[in-house]
Structure formats: C-alpha cells, structure tokens
Enzyme design. Sequence first.
Site, mmCIF file in Angstrom:
data_model
loop_
_atom_site.group_PDB
_atom_site.id
_atom_site.type_symbol
_atom_site.label_atom_id
_atom_site.label_comp_id
_atom_site.label_asym_id
_atom_site.label_seq_id
_atom_site.Cartn_x
_atom_site.Cartn_y
_atom_site.Cartn_z
ATOM 1 N N CYS A 205 1.205 3.546 12.071
ATOM 2 C CA CYS A 205 2.234 3.104 11.127
ATOM 3 C C CYS A 205 2.600 4.281 10.224
ATOM 4 C CB CYS A 205 1.727 1.925 10.300
ATOM 5 S SG CYS A 205 0.323 2.295 9.245
ATOM 6 N N HIS B 240 0.840 -1.196 0.000
ATOM 7 C CA HIS B 240 0.000 0.000 0.000
ATOM 8 C C HIS B 240 0.876 1.249 0.000
ATOM 9 C CE1 HIS B 240 0.850 -0.944 4.229
ATOM 10 N NE2 HIS B 240 0.806 0.356 4.451
#
Length: 693
Positions: free
Chosen positions: A179, A66
């Site tokens: 993250c 991603h």
Amino acid sequence: MAELMTTALVSLDAVLGADKDAVIAALAARVAEAGRATDVEQLKADLYAREAKSSTGMKDGIAIPHCRSVAVTEPTLAFARLAPGVDFGAKDGAADLVFLIAAPEGGGNAHLQILAKLARSLVKPEFTDALRAATTPEAVVALVQGVVAPPADAAPAPVDVQKKTTPAVVRRLVAVTSCPTGIAHTYMAAEALEAAAERAGVQIDVETQGSAGSKPLPQATIDAADAVVFATDVGVRDKHRFAGKPVVATGVKRPIDDGDAVIAEALRAADNPSAARVEGSAAAGGAGSSAGGSASAGESWGGRARRVLMTGVSYMIPFVAAGGLLIALGFLLGGYDSANVAGDILVKHSLLDRPTPADYGLDHVAFGSGAMLYLGVLLFVIGKAAFALFVPALAGYIAYAIADRPGLAPGFIMGALATNLAGFAAGDATAAPQTGFIGAIVGGTLAGLIALWVSSWRVPTWARGLMPVLVIPLVTSIVAGLVMLLLLGRPITWLMEQLSDGLNSMSGSNAIILGVVLGMMMAFDMGGPLNKVAYSFAVVGIGAASLKTGAPELKIMAAVMLAGMVPPLAMALATVVRPGLFTSAERENGKAAWLLGASFISEGAIPFAAADPLRVIPSIVLGSAVTGGLAEALDVSLRAPHGGIFVLFAVDGVLGFFVALIAGTVVAAAAVIALKSVGRAAPVEAAPEPVTV
C-alpha cells in the site's frame, strides 16, 4: 524503545466527533499531548492526505487512519472505542474501533515491524472482540502489547509430524501486498490472504512490500505456485520474477474485505489457460520490467551489479525512446538542417505566424510547408528536452537501485554533472568537461553507495524525520559531487574522448567485425546477460549521437536491433519451410514469432532454443552475426532504440536494413533446418495432459 501505546492514548466509549475528520483530529491531538508529535496541524494534514487517497475504514467496524509524518517523534498508537460509531467509508457501516497509527518519516524498521504485527491482528475476530469487551485502558494496552510483543519464553509450537510427512496434493499460491504508506493495509491484506487460504486448504506465501522492509520470496517458491495475487495500490517490485504466472491483480483493501473471494478467483485463474498472466520475461530482469530497488535474497555480486545497471537502463530507455522518435519525426517534417535554426523558429514564430522555409534557407522541409517546418521544430525541441534527461535518469535510477528513494536525488545530480546540464562554460565559450554515460554510471553508483551508508547512521529520534528529506540527499550530493568534480571527472572525460575517437575511426572491416560480435551476443541468450550488455552498449551510445548523421553509434544501434530481430523471424521461417521438423506446438509458436521478431522481441525464439538448444542456438547466432555484419557494411543507422520494423522512419538506409535482416533470417533458418534434418528422428509430440475430474 518507547512503548507504542500508553493508557493516555486510549479512549473508551468516547464521543470524539460527528465525522471521521473530527475523530482523526481528536486522536492526533492526543498524540501531540502525549509528547509524541511536535506539530499537531502537520500530523492532521498528513493523516487527512492519506485518508484522501483511500478510506481507512475496514469491515466489521474497524478504522485505521495512519500516516508517516515529519511531525511524529515516536511510533505511536492511539485507540478509541467510539459510542456511537462513525462512518470511515467501510461498506458495512460505521466504525467503532479506531486505531490511529502515526510513524515518523524515515524512522527505523523495528517499530514498523511492530506496527505490522498489530495490523495483522486487526483482521482476527478474537482480537477485535477482546477490544470491544475491555473495561479499562490498561486492559486495552495489555491486549495490544500481547499481539505486538508475545512472550519471549513461549514454547515453540509442536511440530505435527503426521501433517508434515503426509503426502498430499496441495494447491499453491504466492501473493504480494503493498500500500502507499506501507504500515497497515500491506500487513492486514497479507494476514487476510493467509487466513482465507487456510480456510480453502491452499498453501500461500505472501511477500509484504511495506515500510518494515521486504523479504523477497524464493524463486523456487514462485516457480512452484499455481497463480499469483497482486494485492497492491503501488507498483510491484521486481515484478519480472512472476512472469508467466496466472495473476489476479486487485487493490490492497479487497483481500481485507473479502479474502475468500480473492483466493477463489486465484484458483480459477490457475485452472484457466486463458487467464491473465504476468507480462514480461524472468530472464529479462530489469529492462522492460518493473525494476525496483530491492535486492533479491541470495543475490550474487554479479547479479546485483547487473540488476543495478539494468534498473538504470530500464528507466533511461523511455527518455531515449521518446526523445529519439520525436527528434526523428522532427527531422522527417522539418529536415535535418532545421535543427540549426530551431531556437530562432521557436522564439520568433507561432501557429498563426508560421516560418517560411526559404527565409531560413531550408530545402528539405516536407512539402515545403511552413506548418510542417514549425511542427517539426516543436517535435525536435520536445525530443531534445527528453534526451537532455536520459543520462541523469540513468544515474538517478542506478542510485535508486542501490539505496532506494534517498539515493534518487543525488543520483540525478550526478547525472546532471555528467552532462553539464546547467551549461557551465568559460568566458571563451569552452564548455565544462562532460563525463557522459560512463560518468553517469560511476556517479550514480557512488551516490547510491554513499546514500546507503548515510542512511545506516544511528541518529537521535528528533533527527530521523530529517534523514530522507535533507540529511541523506545533502551529504550524499556534497560528497559524491566533490569526488566526481575533483577526482574522477577528468580521467573519465579523457576515457570518453578516447572511446569517441575509437568509434569514429572504426570503419571498414573493424566496424563489420564489431557488428558480427554484437550480433552474436544478441542471439546467444535472447534477453539474457550477453544480450543485455550488447543492447545497453548500443542504447547509451545513441543518446549523444542522435543529432548526427551517419555517426558510428547510430550504426551500432541498427546492427544490434536487426540482429535481435533475427532469432524469432528465423524460427518462424523455418517452421513454414519445413514444418515436419517441428512439433505442432512449435509450429504454433512459429506463427507468433513473426510478429515478435518484427517487433524486436528476441525472446520469441526461446521456446525453440529450450527444446533443441544444440541445433537452434548455433543457427540463430550465425544468422544474427550475418545481419550485424551486413548492417555495418551497408551503413544502416537507426535513431530509435526499439520498435523493429515499426520505426522505419527513424532508419537511414532502409534498403540495407531489409537486406541485412532478410539475409540473416534466411541463413539462420537454413542452418537450423540443415541441423535438424541430419541424423535426427521426427519430432515427438508431447502427450496430452490428463484430464482431472
């Protein structure tokens, strides 16, 4: 809002390549072919860059490459069920279910929240089993739509009244997940922790600090928790909220791989008095904590203003501290007058061609050594460079606290304008006016508010990627810069001149009164708002005065730091002189208070003040007032903003430094002993905690 996934973006039982790079490239090409990315090479580069930070392979055969990319025009999911699987770096083997998540850089939160729902579902076995059993692309799309957009008319789940009303002792945890990209692992880790906590019979509240926004946990929830889990690959925003809690700190992937172990570790930490704890003080707020740009829920305007200012100050202090100490060391080695010839020595000399102090008429070089002079000049130059950045850092991080990253660059630019960092001057060498730290505060605030406003604009899809990197910084810098230069610059410059003249004229009794007032503020709440106001006033002042001798700003810094050292030192002294007036726990705290006070950590007196505020607070306020006034009266000055007795080399007037410190400590200790001795019974020891088997 366009669909996240279409059947054209689904590949079943496909062979897309022999390794993960090939699979990522194939899926990126599918995204571009679907018209959702303008530059497939840019998208691949961004996906590879994210993959290089840490692998996106998960346990149980799942991979989620991603990224956020300027090449992406619509938030998109591309799915592949691989046959055979491909290694994406998971410990338990190859991945056969691959979700490529592509989000536009600077896109809105609506789609990101949907992506967060998908990320949470990927850790649920029933969802991944259904994906493996799907026979058509349409079935896959339906499964994904089912988790990201559940039926709106679904009846609310019945409330289990019995469960709600049954009293039970439940262990409580809180967690933060975060993250680097903030669109997948953040939410998967949160889901995994919640699932593991449910299996363990533990109540957990998770704060996801991702790209879809963050809803801060209520402070009451944090306070009630037995321990905290930081499952993060980036810094925790507003970390000071968790100060003192037993903590388990780990990467964001570990809860996804083994959430049960993380929960068990957190429970062990909660039961272990020696477990690691979150550092800092909840009362300290911004300075010294991991200040961030997010607001807290229910935050008042006053609290928000304080948080914004303290964020700027906390990021500014390292520049001031490093710069001040380096300049002081430079003066220690090369003498104060070496600053006048620093440029000449820097350009014309080297380690092999060291300067001769006599050639420059310098009489205060350590040991009369050319090597000491050269080293001193180098330290001075480094320190001065750090000082040149502290005002831009103040403005930049004030803007950051208001508008997050889009405000950072415009804020720094306002700070550079405030100090004339580019050195603009007229033909007769008259420098452009400088608005100093007041201009930095005003400019940073202005830049933050404008950036926040611009970021709320609704723009076409194709322009979203340009917003954070071009539109917001450009528009904000133009508007805020022109306002500062055309409207606010000259009035603020005049105000700064008046303030400087006032400080320079403040001497004798006026300066002593100022020291007394600042000393009282430092001691009254020990790290609270009054303490921070006094400290910030001193810190921003020494920036401009670091190269001067005996400047009033340096005396103010000395008075403030000395006064802040008094409360813990006085309590430590009192526990030694009259131990019978204190509980055994307070006597133990007194031992630590010696070091805390010597290090200028005023919070070391908080346990004493909390236990007996009516006797302790007036005593330490009195002692700190004495120290602050004496520091001014004895002309003690300080070039470092922190460090206590460990920065004595940056002190001018060391004898006065210790006289002021000892006098205030003795006065405060005597006062608290006197108050505790009059009309008060012996201290009551706390009952021991019952042992639970």
